[in-house]
Design an enzyme around this catalytic site. Structure first.
Site, PDB file in Angstrom:
ATOM      1  N   LYS A 173       0.843  -1.212   0.000  1.00 52.65           N
ATOM      2  CA  LYS A 173       0.000   0.000   0.000  1.00 52.65           C
ATOM      3  C   LYS A 173       0.871   1.252   0.000  1.00 52.65           C
ATOM      4  O   LYS A 173       0.698   2.139  -0.841  1.00 52.65           O
ATOM      5  CB  LYS A 173      -0.939   0.013   1.229  1.00 52.65           C
ATOM      6  CG  LYS A 173      -1.881  -1.172   1.299  1.00 52.65           C
ATOM      7  CD  LYS A 173      -2.813  -1.090   2.479  1.00 52.65           C
ATOM      8  CE  LYS A 173      -2.135  -1.212   3.841  1.00 52.65           C
ATOM      9  NZ  LYS A 173      -1.620  -2.563   4.143  1.00 52.65           N
ATOM     10  N   ARG A 189      -9.796   0.226   7.901  1.00 52.78           N
ATOM     11  CA  ARG A 189      -9.351  -1.124   8.243  1.00 52.78           C
ATOM     12  C   ARG A 189     -10.455  -1.922   8.922  1.00 52.78           C
ATOM     13  O   ARG A 189     -10.240  -3.075   9.275  1.00 52.78           O
ATOM     14  CB  ARG A 189      -8.138  -1.033   9.181  1.00 52.78           C
ATOM     15  CG  ARG A 189      -6.810  -1.260   8.462  1.00 52.78           C
ATOM     16  CD  ARG A 189      -5.703  -1.167   9.494  1.00 52.78           C
ATOM     17  NE  ARG A 189      -4.471  -1.789   9.092  1.00 52.78           N
ATOM     18  CZ  ARG A 189      -3.491  -1.154   8.453  1.00 52.78           C
ATOM     19  NH1 ARG A 189      -3.622   0.082   8.084  1.00 52.78           N
ATOM     20  NH2 ARG A 189      -2.372  -1.802   8.191  1.00 52.78           N
ATOM     21  N   ARG A 202      11.754  -6.157   5.096  1.00 52.60           N
ATOM     22  CA  ARG A 202      11.686  -4.758   5.543  1.00 52.60           C
ATOM     23  C   ARG A 202      12.262  -4.632   6.963  1.00 52.60           C
ATOM     24  O   ARG A 202      12.898  -3.626   7.290  1.00 52.60           O
ATOM     25  CB  ARG A 202      10.233  -4.263   5.509  1.00 52.60           C
ATOM     26  CG  ARG A 202      10.113  -2.790   5.901  1.00 52.60           C
ATOM     27  CD  ARG A 202       8.734  -2.234   5.633  1.00 52.60           C
ATOM     28  NE  ARG A 202       7.742  -2.749   6.565  1.00 52.60           N
ATOM     29  CZ  ARG A 202       6.445  -2.483   6.489  1.00 52.60           C
ATOM     30  NH1 ARG A 202       5.969  -1.734   5.525  1.00 52.60           N
ATOM     31  NH2 ARG A 202       5.603  -2.968   7.379  1.00 52.60           N
ATOM     32  N   ARG A 260      11.362  -1.831  11.911  1.00 52.43           N
ATOM     33  CA  ARG A 260      10.092  -1.417  12.515  1.00 52.43           C
ATOM     34  C   ARG A 260       9.695  -2.393  13.610  1.00 52.43           C
ATOM     35  O   ARG A 260       9.807  -3.614  13.430  1.00 52.43           O
ATOM     36  CB  ARG A 260       9.008  -1.382  11.418  1.00 52.43           C
ATOM     37  CG  ARG A 260       8.385  -0.008  11.270  1.00 52.43           C
ATOM     38  CD  ARG A 260       7.481   0.046  10.098  1.00 52.43           C
ATOM     39  NE  ARG A 260       6.236  -0.691  10.302  1.00 52.43           N
ATOM     40  CZ  ARG A 260       5.210  -0.640   9.468  1.00 52.43           C
ATOM     41  NH1 ARG A 260       5.281   0.098   8.387  1.00 52.43           N
ATOM     42  NH2 ARG A 260       4.124  -1.341   9.715  1.00 52.43           N
ATOM     43  N   ARG A 283      -0.810  -9.471  12.948  1.00 50.94           N
ATOM     44  CA  ARG A 283      -1.342  -8.454  12.016  1.00 50.94           C
ATOM     45  C   ARG A 283      -2.143  -9.122  10.901  1.00 50.94           C
ATOM     46  O   ARG A 283      -3.187  -8.613  10.494  1.00 50.94           O
ATOM     47  CB  ARG A 283      -0.183  -7.624  11.438  1.00 50.94           C
ATOM     48  CG  ARG A 283       0.399  -6.665  12.467  1.00 50.94           C
ATOM     49  CD  ARG A 283       1.793  -6.222  12.112  1.00 50.94           C
ATOM     50  NE  ARG A 283       1.847  -5.441  10.901  1.00 50.94           N
ATOM     51  CZ  ARG A 283       2.971  -5.213  10.226  1.00 50.94           C
ATOM     52  NH1 ARG A 283       4.121  -5.725  10.646  1.00 50.94           N
ATOM     53  NH2 ARG A 283       2.944  -4.471   9.143  1.00 50.94           N
TER      54      ARG A 283
END
Ligand code: B4P
Length: 187
Positions: A14, A87, A126, A132, A143
């Site tokens: 996204k 969401r 990532r 992160r 998630r």
């Protein structure tokens, strides 16, 4: 004026694809994930409240993100790309009401389709680069579960309105961008 939602599972791309859409149509980019991470980085009262929720891979409460979106729409004059919002179905219903309040309507929702093993691979990659807090295997699984339970039904909400545009999210980033822009040009 275009008002577009970009939708997909965590790691679907996204944020990555938002850049080309925003540039191509001159839209304002609103990423709820980025706004929430900024609150945490700035150590605001809100940031302190939401840090443990995001670190656990759960969704923060609707009222917090809705307030952010309401402000962003009020400040915009160009048309918007909503990234990571809505969401939940409740957030989708609220978005329709907020847009109507400002005399606008959603143009369409772009849904990026990516298989689960590729999502996991991208987010672990990532993690190596960005570090992160929510990009680790246990949290990614949470998630994805939150996505399946609470976020996936949002796709049906837009399908019923005839606003769902499904895009194959596998392949080179620029090829996916082209698929998206080709579809959005028609809307
Ligand atoms: P977000 O910040 O929205 O992030 P995301 O879903 O993890 O990632 P995205 O799909 O944007 O993936 P990206 O392009 O980066 O959410 C984080 C958290 O914030 C949520 O878990 C939740 O707690 C909270 N939150 C946010 N909005 C909320 C809301 N509305 N309500 C409640 N809570 C909310 O891509 C991922 C990786 O893949 C990148 O490293 C990228 O380089 C790579 N990649 C992208 N496209 C690729 C391709 N084609 N091939 C290979 N790699 C690719």
């Amino acid at each position: 004026m275009k008002n577009i939602v970009i939708f997909g599972a965590p790691g679907a791309g996204k944020g990555t694809q938002s850049d080309c859409i925003v540039e191509h149509f001159g839209l304002t980019h609103v990423s709820t994930g980025d706004l929430l991470r900024k609150e945490i980085a700035d150590q605001t009262e809100l940031g302190k409240r939401i840090k443990s929720i995001m670190d656990a891979g759960q969704l923060v409460s609707d009222d917090i993100v809705v307030e952010m979106i309401d402000k962003a729409i009020a400040n915009d004059t160009k048309g918007m790309l909503f990234d990571g919002f809505p969401r939940t179905v409740a957030q989708a219903e609220t978005l329709d009401k907020l847009l109507a309040k400002h005399g606008r309507e959603l143009t369409c929702m772009v849904q990026l389709e990516v298989p689960k093993d590729e999502l996991m691979h991208r987010l672990l990659e990532r993690a190596k680069i960005q570090g992160r807090a929510d990009d680790n295997e246990a949290t990614i699984n949470n998630r994805l579960q939150e996505y399946n339970n609470k976020t996936k039904p949002v796709a049906d909400y837009y399908a019923k309105q005839g606003k769902q545009v499904v895009i194959d999210g596998l392949g080179k980033i620029e090829d996916i961008s082209k698929r998206i822009l080709d579809q959005l040009e028609k809307r």
